[in-house]
Write an enzyme that holds these catalytic residues in place. Sequence first.
Site, mmCIF file in Angstrom:
data_model
loop_
_atom_site.group_PDB
_atom_site.id
_atom_site.type_symbol
_atom_site.label_atom_id
_atom_site.label_comp_id
_atom_site.label_asym_id
_atom_site.label_seq_id
_atom_site.Cartn_x
_atom_site.Cartn_y
_atom_site.Cartn_z
ATOM 1 N N HIS A 67 -35.071 5.053 52.251
ATOM 2 C CA HIS A 67 -35.931 6.056 51.607
ATOM 3 C C HIS A 67 -35.686 6.092 50.106
ATOM 4 O O HIS A 67 -34.542 6.053 49.658
ATOM 5 C CB HIS A 67 -35.671 7.453 52.200
ATOM 6 C CG HIS A 67 -36.207 7.595 53.597
ATOM 7 N ND1 HIS A 67 -35.638 6.952 54.664
ATOM 8 C CD2 HIS A 67 -37.281 8.275 54.072
ATOM 9 C CE1 HIS A 67 -36.327 7.238 55.766
ATOM 10 N NE2 HIS A 67 -37.327 8.039 55.437
ATOM 11 N N PRO A 68 -36.784 6.184 49.339
ATOM 12 C CA PRO A 68 -36.616 6.310 47.889
ATOM 13 C C PRO A 68 -36.139 7.722 47.536
ATOM 14 O O PRO A 68 -36.342 8.653 48.316
ATOM 15 C CB PRO A 68 -38.032 6.091 47.364
ATOM 16 C CG PRO A 68 -38.905 6.616 48.450
ATOM 17 C CD PRO A 68 -38.199 6.297 49.748
ATOM 18 N N SER A 84 -45.165 7.630 51.001
ATOM 19 C CA SER A 84 -44.198 8.407 50.230
ATOM 20 C C SER A 84 -44.863 9.007 48.983
ATOM 21 O O SER A 84 -44.602 10.156 48.607
ATOM 22 C CB SER A 84 -43.002 7.523 49.844
ATOM 23 O OG SER A 84 -42.050 8.278 49.158
ATOM 24 N N GLU A 87 -46.776 12.029 50.044
ATOM 25 C CA GLU A 87 -45.884 13.140 50.398
ATOM 26 C C GLU A 87 -45.277 13.791 49.145
ATOM 27 O O GLU A 87 -45.213 15.017 49.033
ATOM 28 C CB GLU A 87 -44.774 12.622 51.325
ATOM 29 C CG GLU A 87 -45.284 12.299 52.724
ATOM 30 C CD GLU A 87 -44.503 11.220 53.473
ATOM 31 O OE1 GLU A 87 -44.938 10.842 54.568
ATOM 32 O OE2 GLU A 87 -43.451 10.763 52.972
ATOM 33 N N GLN A 88 -44.871 12.945 48.204
ATOM 34 C CA GLN A 88 -44.259 13.476 46.986
ATOM 35 C C GLN A 88 -45.294 14.199 46.122
ATOM 36 O O GLN A 88 -45.002 15.228 45.515
ATOM 37 C CB GLN A 88 -43.559 12.354 46.214
ATOM 38 C CG GLN A 88 -42.459 11.695 47.053
ATOM 39 C CD GLN A 88 -41.377 11.032 46.223
ATOM 40 O OE1 GLN A 88 -41.032 11.508 45.135
ATOM 41 N NE2 GLN A 88 -40.811 9.959 46.736
ATOM 42 N N VAL A 120 -32.857 13.040 52.056
ATOM 43 C CA VAL A 120 -34.154 12.921 52.722
ATOM 44 C C VAL A 120 -34.551 14.277 53.283
ATOM 45 O O VAL A 120 -33.760 14.946 53.959
ATOM 46 C CB VAL A 120 -34.123 11.860 53.847
ATOM 47 C CG1 VAL A 120 -35.464 11.813 54.590
ATOM 48 C CG2 VAL A 120 -33.805 10.471 53.283
ATOM 49 N N CYS A 122 -38.369 16.334 54.702
ATOM 50 C CA CYS A 122 -39.790 16.141 54.962
ATOM 51 C C CYS A 122 -40.572 16.850 53.842
ATOM 52 O O CYS A 122 -40.858 18.043 53.922
ATOM 53 C CB CYS A 122 -40.162 16.699 56.334
ATOM 54 S SG CYS A 122 -41.882 16.434 56.719
#
Length: 176
Positions: A67-68, A84, A87-88, A120, A122
């Site tokens: 994961h970044p 991602s 999500e971000q 990490v 969510c």
Amino acid sequence: MDLEAVNSMNYEQFLDIFGNIIEKCPVITAAVWSRRPFLSFCEVEDRVSEFIESLPTSGKEGILRCHPDLAGREQASGMLTKESQEEQNQAGLTSLTSKERERMMLLNTEYKQKFGFPFVICAKMSNKDQIIKELTSRVQNHPSVELLKGIEEVKKICHLRMQDILCKGSPLPTKL
Ligand code: GUN
């Protein structure tokens, strides 16, 4: 997308569609394909969870390491996966003030130094203020607690990514 369509996919199609339900871990999707036929979409997620739970600690840490960082280098250089990125974006992490960005960077670094994997969470179920608060608190945890928490969050991310795919309704990958 219906279950029959999913069950009749060959592994290339299955990987094209579900390959990133766990960030940058297509090997998990590739392994789960052999468990067809699935009796429900929940079963796909259950098989993914089962696979993750069967891994030793180093394997679970490996998943987290794929994961970044949130609001990190990959985001700044446009190198995030599309999932991602979305999500971000949705959590407001692409519009941080410079003060917030600096705080995230410091906390991400502290977290990674302590645990050897990135923080990490969510992101889609949260927002930037909650994320900074959570990161500030979780960095104090014991490594064994953080491994569990991180993996729990990975499963939540997987659930939302599955939902996203299933709601889009496209039964097969459309490549031009
Ligand atoms: N939460 C949702 N997506 C991501 C991600 O790509 N990286 C991290 N660290 N957390 C997430």
